[in-house]
Scaffold this active site. Structure first.
Site, PDB file in Angstrom:
ATOM      1  N   ASN A 209       0.850  -1.181   0.000  1.00  0.00           N
ATOM      2  CA  ASN A 209       0.000   0.000   0.000  1.00  0.00           C
ATOM      3  C   ASN A 209       0.897   1.246   0.000  1.00  0.00           C
ATOM      4  O   ASN A 209       2.121   1.146   0.026  1.00  0.00           O
ATOM      5  CB  ASN A 209      -0.985  -0.001   1.175  1.00  0.00           C
ATOM      6  CG  ASN A 209      -0.311   0.027   2.530  1.00  0.00           C
ATOM      7  OD1 ASN A 209       0.752   0.633   2.717  1.00  0.00           O
ATOM      8  ND2 ASN A 209      -0.923  -0.629   3.514  1.00  0.00           N
ATOM      9  N   ARG A 210       0.284   2.396  -0.047  1.00  0.00           N
ATOM     10  CA  ARG A 210       1.039   3.647  -0.183  1.00  0.00           C
ATOM     11  C   ARG A 210       2.017   3.848   0.965  1.00  0.00           C
ATOM     12  O   ARG A 210       3.190   4.207   0.750  1.00  0.00           O
ATOM     13  CB  ARG A 210       0.046   4.808  -0.258  1.00  0.00           C
ATOM     14  CG  ARG A 210       0.661   6.153  -0.563  1.00  0.00           C
ATOM     15  CD  ARG A 210      -0.440   7.163  -0.812  1.00  0.00           C
ATOM     16  NE  ARG A 210       0.060   8.458  -1.221  1.00  0.00           N
ATOM     17  CZ  ARG A 210      -0.685   9.388  -1.830  1.00  0.00           C
ATOM     18  NH1 ARG A 210      -1.945   9.150  -2.092  1.00  0.00           N
ATOM     19  NH2 ARG A 210      -0.173  10.543  -2.181  1.00  0.00           N
ATOM     20  N   ALA A 211       1.552   3.610   2.206  1.00  0.00           N
ATOM     21  CA  ALA A 211       2.404   3.820   3.375  1.00  0.00           C
ATOM     22  C   ALA A 211       3.556   2.814   3.393  1.00  0.00           C
ATOM     23  O   ALA A 211       4.700   3.168   3.703  1.00  0.00           O
ATOM     24  CB  ALA A 211       1.575   3.706   4.649  1.00  0.00           C
ATOM     25  N   GLU A 212       3.266   1.554   3.071  1.00  0.00           N
ATOM     26  CA  GLU A 212       4.311   0.527   3.056  1.00  0.00           C
ATOM     27  C   GLU A 212       5.380   0.835   2.020  1.00  0.00           C
ATOM     28  O   GLU A 212       6.576   0.663   2.267  1.00  0.00           O
ATOM     29  CB  GLU A 212       3.673  -0.842   2.779  1.00  0.00           C
ATOM     30  CG  GLU A 212       2.817  -1.369   3.915  1.00  0.00           C
ATOM     31  CD  GLU A 212       1.894  -2.491   3.492  1.00  0.00           C
ATOM     32  OE1 GLU A 212       1.311  -3.129   4.396  1.00  0.00           O
ATOM     33  OE2 GLU A 212       1.728  -2.720   2.276  1.00  0.00           O
ATOM     34  N   ASP A 278      -6.249  -8.019   2.418  1.00  0.00           N
ATOM     35  CA  ASP A 278      -6.312  -9.471   2.241  1.00  0.00           C
ATOM     36  C   ASP A 278      -7.223  -9.835   1.076  1.00  0.00           C
ATOM     37  O   ASP A 278      -6.913 -10.702   0.257  1.00  0.00           O
ATOM     38  CB  ASP A 278      -6.840 -10.142   3.516  1.00  0.00           C
ATOM     39  CG  ASP A 278      -5.911  -9.971   4.695  1.00  0.00           C
ATOM     40  OD1 ASP A 278      -4.715  -9.696   4.484  1.00  0.00           O
ATOM     41  OD2 ASP A 278      -6.383 -10.112   5.837  1.00  0.00           O
TER      42      ASP A 278
END
Length: 496
Positions: A209-212, A278
């Site tokens: 995701n964006r943060a990861e 998920d």
């Protein structure tokens, strides 16, 4: 949102994705929910009092990915580590009830089963309590897990690594699994965590995701263009075939050797994002394993994630729900392409942030025919986005006379928005699209080859800032005016 092959997507979903077999490996959890109502504040402390009504338990973490796959009709083997405790027994019972194979789940007395307990009051999450192990597996336990997984790889179509950073998927184990799977010609899908993505080197596809992604690249999550540029470099460094970045309200971006492809979010009321990732990786893996194109697989995963965020709690997605979402999305996507000038400019900013090439054309498009469809399909090939400027009813009357248009601007816009080649339709009321072209500043301006370059409105402006003018050959003997004349002649013959 549109699919390049809607029939193939529908067939994949209705067939349970061909009943393909996947192996999911990662961090296994038991998700426990305490459901109740909040009607007062405790006199002991300024905290709400939850009046408990019921308790539920579901498989979480990598086990939630597995149960999403099983609910979609795939055959699933699950691998991971659990404790030797009551929670482990409950988790195994839930998995077997869902038809998920658990022979590669390894029990370890020295590790408790990861359990997340959530208190839900008035349909809102109030508190979460985690009991978990996050330390890396001991070498002997890691070897035991690999030994349980490796013989099963030959019998599955693909391997999915669901990493929740709880110590199971170490860099060493990830590399052993990826290399073993790829040696057998099996694709590997990864839902990553942590700062070090090098552990996933050689996988087929990864879905941060964006943060990861920002953490892994050492960049700010707010700088989307820099993130996407960095993601493409990361894809090459890790020798991945593709990256799929989930961007929340902006949808998803697919990055592969062909470039970037943006899939917009589905507008839904969000109650709980638990498990949305998920569901996304499960649908994506199912679709790719069934042979759908990457773009269609990502679009389908985006739809699936949009369904589950509308619920409270970790949820699984049923095939029937995915089909219903496809039907609703088809209608919504067509309407969503029809934009005001202001909304179009906002969408343009996002497309350009993605580095996408914008094509513009315009016309009346009264009585859509094969010539129009062919023309628009050719125009779309000159970029990643095609904007169609559509003459309003008043504009058409000024150009064509009081008997035109035959079809209203609302209906013309809706029909044109239904074409795969068209990304946006904007209605303009002026006699020419010059002001619209100046506002959009397209990279490519397209008109039919029945025009000479000096006759094309906006050509000087577009070429003046370095844009391109393209004149496209038209299909012979296709004309709205000719169709109208033939219809009128036909009516006269019937009356005579």
């Amino acid at each position: 949102m549109s699919f390049s092959d809607p029939a193939a997507v529908r067939e994949a979903v209705t067939s349970g994705f061909g009943g393909r077999r996947l192996l999911v490996a990662g961090d296994l959890m038991l998700d426990r929910y305490l459901w109740g109502e909040v009607q007062r504040i405790s006199p002991e402390a300024p905290v709400p009092v939850l009046r408990l009504r019921r308790e539920t338990e579901v498989a979480g973490g990598a086990a939630n990915v597995a149960r999403n796959l099983a609910a979609l009709g795939l055959k699933v083997e699950l691998a991971g580590v659990i404790g030797q405790d009551t929670e482990a027994e409950r988790l195994l019972a839930l998995l077997r009830q869902a038809g998920i194979g658990t022979d590669a789940v390894v029990g370890a007395s020295e590790r408790g089963t990861s359990t997340k307990t959530r208190a839900i009051g008035n349909h809102q999450q109030m508190l979460r309590i985690d009991r978990e192990e996050t330390r890396p597996l001991e070498p002997a336990l890691e070897d035991a897990l690999f030994a349980a997984i490796s013989p099963r790889l030959k019998d599955v179509h693909s391997l999915l690594l669901s990493d929740y950073a709880k110590g199971v998927l170490s860099g060493g184990l990830c590399q052993r699994l990826i290399q073993a799977a790829r040696a057998l010609g099996k694709p590997v899908w990864v839902d990553p965590k942590g700062r070090d993505f090098s552990r996933y080197q050689g996988a087929s596809l990864m879905t941060p995701n964006r943060a990861e992604l920002a953490v892994a690249l050492g960049l700010s999550a707010s700088e989307l263009p820099s993130l996407l540029t960095g993601a493409d470099r990361l894809r090459e460094t890790l020798e991945l075939e593709a990256l799929v970045i989930t961007l929340g309200e902006l949808g998803m971006t697919l990055i592969d050797a062909q470039g970037q492809h943006q899939i917009p979010a589905v507008a839904r009321e969000v109650f709980d994002v638990s498990g949305a990732g998920d569901t996304a990786i499960a649908v994506l893996a199912a679709a790719l394993t069934a042979g759908l194109t990457r773009a269609d697989a990502v679009a389908l995963a985006n739809l699936g994630a949009g369904v589950v965020v509308g619920r409270v709690g970790t949820a699984q997605l049923e095939a029937a729900e995915l089909l219903a979402a496809m039907e609703q999305d088809s209608a919504n996507a067509q309407q969503a392409k029809i934009l005001t000038r202001e909304a179009l400019l906002e969408r343009l900013r996002h497309w350009r942030d993605q580095g996408e090439r914008v094509v513009f054309t315009n016309g009346c498009f009264d009585l859509l025919h094969a010539g129009h469809v062919s023309y628009l399909a050719q125009a779309r090939q000159y970029g990643q986005r095609l904007i169609l400027g559509l003459n309003s009813d008043d504009s058409v009357r000024a150009l064509k006379g009081p008997q035109r248009p035959i079809v209203s601007e609302a209906d013309r816009a809706l029909v044109l928005a239904g074409l795969t080649a068209v990304d946006a339709v904007v209605i303009f009321n002026e006699s020419t699209p010059l002001e619209l072209i100046r506002a959009i500043r397209p990279d490519v301006l397209v008109k039919g080859a029945d025009y000479r370059p000096e006759q094309v409105v906006g050509a000087d402006e577009v070429q003046g800032y370095g844009g391109q003018l393209v004149l496209i050959p038209l299909l012979p003997e296709r004309s709205t005016s000719a169709m109208i004349a033939e219809l009128a002649a036909g009516d006269c013959r019937k009356q005579g």
